[in-house]
Design a protein around this motif. Sequence first.
Motif, PDB file in Angstrom:
ATOM      1  N   SER A  51      43.471 -69.334  18.498  1.00  0.00           N
ATOM      2  CA  SER A  51      44.156 -69.790  17.277  1.00  0.00           C
ATOM      3  C   SER A  51      44.220 -71.313  17.237  1.00  0.00           C
ATOM      4  CB  SER A  51      45.564 -69.202  17.191  1.00  0.00           C
ATOM      5  OG  SER A  51      45.486 -67.800  17.007  1.00  0.00           O
ATOM      6  N   GLN A  95      46.410 -65.684  11.439  1.00  0.00           N
ATOM      7  CA  GLN A  95      47.012 -64.566  12.154  1.00  0.00           C
ATOM      8  C   GLN A  95      48.424 -64.333  11.638  1.00  0.00           C
ATOM      9  OE1 GLN A  95      47.368 -65.359  16.344  1.00  0.00           O
ATOM     10  NE2 GLN A  95      47.296 -63.185  16.810  1.00  0.00           N
ATOM     11  N   ASP A 179      41.482 -64.734  11.612  1.00  0.00           N
ATOM     12  CA  ASP A 179      42.175 -64.715  12.900  1.00  0.00           C
ATOM     13  C   ASP A 179      42.882 -63.376  13.083  1.00  0.00           C
ATOM     14  OD1 ASP A 179      43.422 -65.238  15.278  1.00  0.00           O
ATOM     15  OD2 ASP A 179      44.359 -67.117  14.641  1.00  0.00           O
ATOM     16  N   GLU A 180      42.261 -62.497  13.841  1.00  0.00           N
ATOM     17  CA  GLU A 180      42.766 -61.150  14.107  1.00  0.00           C
ATOM     18  C   GLU A 180      43.202 -60.421  12.839  1.00  0.00           C
ATOM     19  OE1 GLU A 180      44.822 -60.412  17.664  1.00  0.00           O
ATOM     20  OE2 GLU A 180      44.606 -62.452  18.411  1.00  0.00           O
TER      21      GLU A 180
HETATM   22 MG   LIG Z   1      45.914 -66.216  18.315  1.00  0.00          MG
END
Ligand SMILES: [Mg+2]
Length: 263
Positions: A51, A95, A179-180
């Motif tokens: 991240s 995220q 991000d995820e």
């Molecule tokens: Mg992360």
Amino acid sequence: MTVTPAAATPIVRLENVGKRYGKVVSLKEVTLEIGPNEIVGLIGDNGAGKSTLIKVLTGVEPPTSGALYVRGQRIDASSYSVKEAHKLRIETVYQDSSLGEKQPLWRNFFVGRPITNRFGFIDVKAEKRIAEAIMRSTIGFRGVGLDVDTPVSRLSGGERQGVAIGRAMHFDSDLIVLDEPTVALALKEVQKVLDFIRSIKAGGRSCIYIEHNIHHVHEVCDRLVVLDRGEIALDAPTSSMTYQELADFLMSLHHRRPAAATH
Ligand SMILES: [Mg+2]
Ligand SMILES: Nc1ncnc2c1ncn2[C@@H]1O[C@H](COP(=O)(O)OP(=O)(O)O)[C@@H](O)[C@H]1O
């Protein structure tokens, strides 16, 4: 290193980028390029720095050291921001969802980039119309009590992700960072995200896909990049590794680590 054709200038290049938060070193001398029409999977344990890398790349945080280039141009870290990244056609789905909780859905599509009429006022009608179209086509919302006026606080994890992804689609970015995105999603919604990534590829654009499920990464990515404690431990074309080889590699990283450092 992956060999990119000389003619293809990378969309972004991080050069020896370091990032520390006080005593915590998040990134150490990271050098990474994302080429045109490349889907890059970014993998690594919690706390590996994924991240952070994305935040540096997309103008959320300045690096502590090193340089960032977008399409060959050196970026001045002091004036780089999320807004600047948008102007350079780099879009991120974070995220921790970056949506305004109390805002209605439609407003969330146009944060920082409103549609204005010729008098400079926000064109609410146009924004709502486009938001509705995005919801129907990209996200596939079928209006079970949801419309463009629904506040974000009433959406499920998957629906929120859908809004953020729809936004990235609409603005037709060259590089979309996820991000995820599948973390809170049901299986069916995960398939939608994977289809979305395939459509990024088919549309000639690039993507950085951060994901814990390495099956998904191996399935849709052109290239695999593994971060380990702030450093790049692997950068290879997906075709050079089977899923099992990737899994074994990640396991070997894990075993190299002292037990105290795993959390
Ligand atoms: Mg992360
Ligand atoms: N704002 C911050 N302040 C202090 N430490 C941070 C901050 N953001 C991240 N870190 C630290 O940097 C390291 C990398 O974090 P992160 O980039 O979020 O990893 P990942 O996304 O791979 O899980 C971790 O040790 C984390 O605790």
